[in-house]
Scaffold this active site. Structure first.
Site, mmCIF file in Angstrom:
data_model
loop_
_atom_site.group_PDB
_atom_site.id
_atom_site.type_symbol
_atom_site.label_atom_id
_atom_site.label_comp_id
_atom_site.label_asym_id
_atom_site.label_seq_id
_atom_site.Cartn_x
_atom_site.Cartn_y
_atom_site.Cartn_z
ATOM 1 N N ALA A 63 -52.891 -23.472 -10.303
ATOM 2 C CA ALA A 63 -53.843 -22.940 -11.278
ATOM 3 C C ALA A 63 -55.202 -23.560 -10.980
ATOM 4 O O ALA A 63 -55.293 -24.576 -10.288
ATOM 5 C CB ALA A 63 -53.391 -23.312 -12.682
ATOM 6 N N GLY A 106 -48.805 -23.696 -9.853
ATOM 7 C CA GLY A 106 -48.740 -22.248 -10.101
ATOM 8 C C GLY A 106 -48.517 -21.465 -8.826
ATOM 9 O O GLY A 106 -47.967 -20.353 -8.849
ATOM 10 N N GLU A 109 -44.897 -21.417 -8.365
ATOM 11 C CA GLU A 109 -44.333 -20.574 -9.440
ATOM 12 C C GLU A 109 -44.508 -19.088 -9.109
ATOM 13 O O GLU A 109 -43.597 -18.286 -9.326
ATOM 14 C CB GLU A 109 -44.976 -20.958 -10.773
ATOM 15 C CG GLU A 109 -44.531 -22.340 -11.260
ATOM 16 C CD GLU A 109 -45.358 -22.866 -12.410
ATOM 17 O OE1 GLU A 109 -44.746 -23.252 -13.435
ATOM 18 O OE2 GLU A 109 -46.594 -22.874 -12.302
ATOM 19 N N GLU A 129 -47.822 -31.072 -11.040
ATOM 20 C CA GLU A 129 -48.514 -31.042 -12.333
ATOM 21 C C GLU A 129 -48.499 -32.389 -13.066
ATOM 22 O O GLU A 129 -49.469 -32.752 -13.721
ATOM 23 C CB GLU A 129 -47.877 -29.967 -13.246
ATOM 24 C CG GLU A 129 -48.231 -28.533 -12.886
ATOM 25 C CD GLU A 129 -47.289 -27.911 -11.874
ATOM 26 O OE1 GLU A 129 -47.318 -26.675 -11.721
ATOM 27 O OE2 GLU A 129 -46.531 -28.637 -11.214
HETATM 28 N N1 T1G Z 1 -58.080 -26.077 -8.913
HETATM 29 C C1 T1G Z 1 -59.426 -26.178 -8.721
HETATM 30 N N2 T1G Z 1 -60.003 -26.788 -7.639
HETATM 31 C C2 T1G Z 1 -59.167 -27.300 -6.735
HETATM 32 C C3 T1G Z 1 -57.751 -27.245 -6.875
HETATM 33 C C4 T1G Z 1 -57.219 -26.586 -8.018
HETATM 34 N N3 T1G Z 1 -55.898 -26.463 -8.205
HETATM 35 N N4 T1G Z 1 -57.209 -27.862 -5.807
HETATM 36 C C5 T1G Z 1 -58.238 -28.286 -5.033
HETATM 37 N N5 T1G Z 1 -59.407 -27.949 -5.578
HETATM 38 C C6 T1G Z 1 -60.754 -28.194 -5.024
HETATM 39 C C7 T1G Z 1 -61.086 -29.686 -4.935
HETATM 40 O O1 T1G Z 1 -61.643 -30.156 -6.110
HETATM 41 C C8 T1G Z 1 -62.099 -29.693 -3.797
HETATM 42 O O2 T1G Z 1 -63.326 -29.269 -4.314
HETATM 43 C C9 T1G Z 1 -61.575 -28.612 -2.871
HETATM 44 O O3 T1G Z 1 -60.755 -27.757 -3.677
HETATM 45 C C10 T1G Z 1 -60.756 -29.128 -1.725
HETATM 46 O O4 T1G Z 1 -59.742 -29.953 -2.252
HETATM 47 C C11 T1G Z 1 -49.605 -23.103 -13.954
HETATM 48 C C12 T1G Z 1 -50.723 -25.543 -14.651
HETATM 49 C C13 T1G Z 1 -54.353 -28.525 -2.244
HETATM 50 C C14 T1G Z 1 -53.461 -30.590 -1.295
HETATM 51 O O5 T1G Z 1 -52.263 -30.076 -8.558
HETATM 52 O O6 T1G Z 1 -53.516 -31.438 -4.315
HETATM 53 O O7 T1G Z 1 -50.789 -25.076 -11.250
HETATM 54 O O8 T1G Z 1 -64.652 -31.304 -3.916
HETATM 55 O O9 T1G Z 1 -60.542 -32.088 -1.196
HETATM 56 O O10 T1G Z 1 -57.563 -32.850 0.733
HETATM 57 O O11 T1G Z 1 -47.890 -24.613 -13.742
HETATM 58 O O12 T1G Z 1 -56.537 -30.211 -3.252
HETATM 59 O O13 T1G Z 1 -64.773 -29.425 -2.303
HETATM 60 O O14 T1G Z 1 -65.735 -29.181 -4.595
HETATM 61 O O15 T1G Z 1 -58.314 -31.980 -2.378
HETATM 62 O O16 T1G Z 1 -57.275 -30.603 1.793
HETATM 63 C C15 T1G Z 1 -51.340 -27.755 -9.587
HETATM 64 C C16 T1G Z 1 -54.236 -29.852 -6.500
HETATM 65 C C17 T1G Z 1 -52.388 -27.325 -10.540
HETATM 66 C C18 T1G Z 1 -52.918 -29.189 -6.463
HETATM 67 C C19 T1G Z 1 -55.744 -29.812 -0.648
HETATM 68 N N6 T1G Z 1 -51.906 -27.932 -8.275
HETATM 69 N N7 T1G Z 1 -54.890 -29.865 -5.205
HETATM 70 O O17 T1G Z 1 -56.131 -31.121 -0.360
HETATM 71 O O18 T1G Z 1 -58.671 -30.787 -0.191
HETATM 72 S S1 T1G Z 1 -51.748 -27.209 -12.181
HETATM 73 C C20 T1G Z 1 -52.339 -29.115 -7.862
HETATM 74 C C21 T1G Z 1 -54.472 -30.702 -4.225
HETATM 75 C C22 T1G Z 1 -50.810 -25.779 -12.181
HETATM 76 C C23 T1G Z 1 -49.142 -24.316 -13.260
HETATM 77 C C24 T1G Z 1 -49.986 -25.531 -13.409
HETATM 78 C C25 T1G Z 1 -55.289 -30.709 -2.966
HETATM 79 C C26 T1G Z 1 -54.683 -29.878 -1.818
HETATM 80 P P1 T1G Z 1 -64.678 -29.824 -3.763
HETATM 81 P P2 T1G Z 1 -59.319 -31.324 -1.537
HETATM 82 P P3 T1G Z 1 -57.422 -31.387 0.589
#
Ligand code: T1G
Length: 710
Positions: A63, A106, A109, A129
């Site tokens: 998400a 997500g 999912e 999450e």
């Molecule tokens: N939402 C918004 N921005 C995100 C994002 C996300 N999920 N993931 C990364 N970014 C932005 C980050 O801030 C950065 O921005 C850029 O992308 C590159 O990220 C419904 C509720 C995927 C392994 O927890 O673990 O889904 O600084 O530097 O090192 O049940 O990003 O360039 O402006 O980290 O290559 C669950 C979170 C969400 C994954 C890539 N998902 N992301 O790592 O790049 S909750 C997560 C990561 C959810 C559902 C629930 C990592 C990555 P900027 P980065 P990276």
């Protein structure tokens, strides 16, 4: 179709591609685009099967986390992915999810709502999450146990670690690994399954049957131990357990309720803050993002001691050949033996292959001379913490190093400009302050001197990423960010002991607050001799008449350095098990009596406030001086270098959650009681509190970059 989601055709297969760089998050417009794509393909008689794939470097990474704040603040209602997932699952034509990069949260999912999943060999899937203080909120806790079994689902949802493609196939999450061209492989797979009845994940209950209830109890115990203080892991276990007791729809309802509770929690706000804080640190306002880093192909390290050895490992772990120099063969052998032992332990734990160990060791050249230093692109100095010695070494390497070679000092509090002053290349001198053990701790303080060039800063940030470290920029102030703030924190921990709290009380109060270790226990681990030597070096800077801690110096003078001598604030047996020290308790009483300090009962609440507010106040001082760029940078330093609990977001985030007005008022009480020299509120803290603002709001205001020495 929207520009975030496109639909093309490969023969009778519709290909829906998500294009929302950088990580294809489910930002507004993406779920809608997928829904429209599925509906169009389902209605198109020429289409027999559908492939969903991510454009760019990854499948859906979850998400859009940036949207959560708007839901919590009530700015927008919480949308639900569930209707979209049911439309995918109910589609009459098979939907094949093609996964590369990271299918997280997500993203997984959405993938599990598909009928089939194919995966690239180096891809990862996960439900991270809980690392954001929430749980999967789009039926992940209900579909995952149906695909992977209950135990696997509990593991993945409660602890949030991703799994690799091979494990995803083996556990039943993915149906096939695709070598080579993923899209071609997915389309071929779609052809195989077209026209056949498509399995709906929600109906696959066979892996739920007979689930052993002990799975949940074991996981709860493990979560209480390894995720101490965190609520989301326990909540995730409850949600997966619901899948074994309720129908799919009832389970989704239960999950949604638990999810909403977590999303509105302080812990989630803090963990989401920490997520974005860590991603903000590499952005330096006056260093343009396209500043070309200096290429680092070869490195050299001076000193193979505790820090030098760990730093050497960081370079070879990043694939960089590295020379390590010591002054004696005995010291060199000792340093290399520790490096080999560290790698052997990783191999034994299965964290590293023997081949990788051999490769990394082969990239290290241990020696007693400066031979080859003239080929290095960076020379890292890790000698004894003494200014005269550092200046001697820097003068030497400045003569040997090639033009353009970076000289980086691992000093943990000395003046970078003074060190640079003995070289002819101050623009290439920088602080690279690692934290012990340097090969393990993720934090790297990058200390900017007056002359340090933007290219050297950009190179340092890039190097930190290559070493899987978090690089944080710090101004050249004594102790930089972390250690400068640690001073008042440890001061107060010692003062409350003199005033009547027991050593065990102080350690327990901060441990229960969530710190990885109590402050006095941390002193005993690091060695009381380290701080003692630093205090002696800077005795001349102590303000006359200002109260100073009494006990630590006395313990050190008596040769009690903590764990390494078996006694410090506490006693330690040969296995480093800790127990109260009656001798130290008696010494504390004696020194307090001699200093005329009135002894009294001190509550855990006061102990925490004295220590943590001292930390926050010093943080506000150095933030106001520009030693740190952002309050969130300070949080990243404490989360990655000092064992501050992530679920509190860091000291500055914690202060925001308490309310700066409340923090200021308490500090003013301490000031009235203990004097302005110790507790003068930082001007920035007062300013923000009086304006009703937060440190987070302060961070959003544009400002100049971290300064040199204030
Ligand atoms: N939402 C918004 N921005 C995100 C994002 C996300 N999920 N993931 C990364 N970014 C932005 C980050 O801030 C950065 O921005 C850029 O992308 C590159 O990220 C419904 C509720 C995927 C392994 O927890 O673990 O889904 O600084 O530097 O090192 O049940 O990003 O360039 O402006 O980290 O290559 C669950 C979170 C969400 C994954 C890539 N998902 N992301 O790592 O790049 S909750 C997560 C990561 C959810 C559902 C629930 C990592 C990555 P900027 P980065 P990276």
């Amino acid at each position: 179709m929207s520009d975030l989601v496109s639909c093309t055709h490969q023969g009778d297969v519709a290909v829906i591609t998500i294009n929302n760089p950088p990580v294809n998050a489910l930002s507004p417009g993406v779920p809608e685009g997928i829904r429209d794509g599925i509906a169009a393909a389902a209605a198109d008689p020429a289409v027999r099967a559908i492939v969903v794939i991510g454009g760019g470097r990854t499948f859906i990474a979850g998400a859009d986390i940036r949207e959560f704040g708007k839901v919590v603040s009530g700015e927008k209602p919480r949308g639900s992915l569930l209707p979209l997932l049911l439309e995918i699952e109910n589609c009459a034509k098979p939907v094949v999810m093609a996964i590369h990069g990271t299918a997280f949260g997500g993203g997984l999912e959405v993938a599990m709502a598909g009928h089939y999943r194919v995966i690239a060999p180096n891809a990862q899937v996960g439900q991270p999450e809980v690392k954001l203080g929430i749980i999967p909120g789009a039926a992940g806790t209900q579909r995952l146990p149906r695909l992977a079994g209950v135990a696997k689902a509990v593991e993945m949802c409660a602890f949030g670690e991703p799994i690799r493609a091979a494990d995803a196939v083996a556990s039943g999450i993915a149906d096939r690994a695709i070598e080579g061209d993923l899209l071609a492989g997915a389309v071929a797979f779609a052809h195989e399954v077209a026209g056949k009845p498509a399995p709906k994940t929600r109906e696959r209950n066979e892996k739920l049957a007979g689930a052993d209830p002990a799975i949940f109890d074991r996981a709860r115990q493990q979560a209480k131990k390894t995720r101490r203080g965190q609520t989301a892991p326990l909540a995730a276990i409850d949600a997966v357990e619901a899948a074994t007791k309720l129908s799919f729809d009832e389970g989704c309802e239960r999950e949604a309720g638990i999810f909403t509770g977590c999303l509105h929690s302080t812990q989630s706000r803090a963990l989401i803050h920490a997520f974005f804080a860590e991603r903000a640190v590499s952005k330096i306002p006056d260093v343009p993002a396209d500043t070309a880093p200096i290429e680092i192909g070869r490195a050299a390290v001076i000193g193979a001691g505790t820090m030098g050895g760990g730093i050497t490992m960081n370079y070879t772990n990043a694939g960089i050949p590295v020379i390590v120099k010591e002054t004696t063969q005995e010291a060199l052998d000792r340093g290399m033996a520790i490096i080999r032992k560290n790698y052997a332990n990783s191999v034994k734990k299965g964290k590293l292959s023997q081949a990788a160990m051999d490769e990394r060791l082969a990239r290290i050249t241990p020696q007693l001379t400066y031979d080859g230093f003239d080929q290095a692109d960076i020379i890292a100095e890790a000698v004894f913490e003494n200014m005269a010695l550092k200046k001697t070494v820097f003068a030497e390497i400045d003569k040997i190093a090639k033009p353009g070679c970076i000289l980086a000092s691992n000093t943990s509090y000395l003046d970078i400009d003074e060190i640079a002053s003995v070289t002819g290349r101050p623009e290439l001198v920088v602080g690279h302050h690692y934290f012990s053990p340097a090969n393990v701790m993720r934090l790297l303080e990058i200390v900017r001197g007056k002359a340090t060039s933007k290219a050297v800063l950009a190179t340092s940030m890039a190097l930190a990423k290559r070493m899987s470290k978090v690089g944080v920029l710090a101004g050249n102030s004594r102790g930089f960010i972390g250690n400068r703030m640690l001073g008042p924190y440890l001061r107060e921990a010692q003062f409350v002991v003199e005033e009547g709290a027991s050593v065990e009380d102080v350690n327990a109060a901060l441990y229960d607050f969530g710190m990885a270790m109590g402050p006095l226990a941390m002193g005993d681990l690091a060695g009381l001799d380290v701080g003692w030597r630093a205090r002696k070096e800077f005795k001349h800077l102590e303000k006359p008449g200002v109260r100073q801690p009494l006990v630590a110096d006395r313990l050190a003078e008596m040769g009690h350095f903590g764990q390494k001598t078996g006694r410090g604030w506490s006693l330690y047996d040969e296995n480093r098990n800790q127990s109260p020290s009656p001798e130290t308790a008696a010494l504390i009483e004696q020194l307090a009596r001699e200093a005329g300090i009135e002894r009294r009962a001190v509550t855990h609440e006061e102990i925490v406030e004295r220590c943590i507010y001292a930390l926050v106040n010093e943080g506000a001082h150095l933030l106001g001086e520009g030693v740190a760029l952002r309050a969130s940078d300070i949080d990243v330093v404490y989360l990655n270098g000092y064992g501050f609990p992530a679920w509190r977001g860091g000291p500055m985030c914690y202060a925001d959650s308490v309310g700066l007005k409340t923090v200021l008022a308490r500090i003013e009480e301490f000031q009235a009681k203990h004097g302005p020299d110790l507790w003068a509120p930082a001007p920035l803290l007062r300013q923000l509190a009086e304006r009703g603002q937060t440190f987070t709001e302060f961070d959003t205001e544009p400002r100049a970059s971290a300064s040199g020495r204030p």
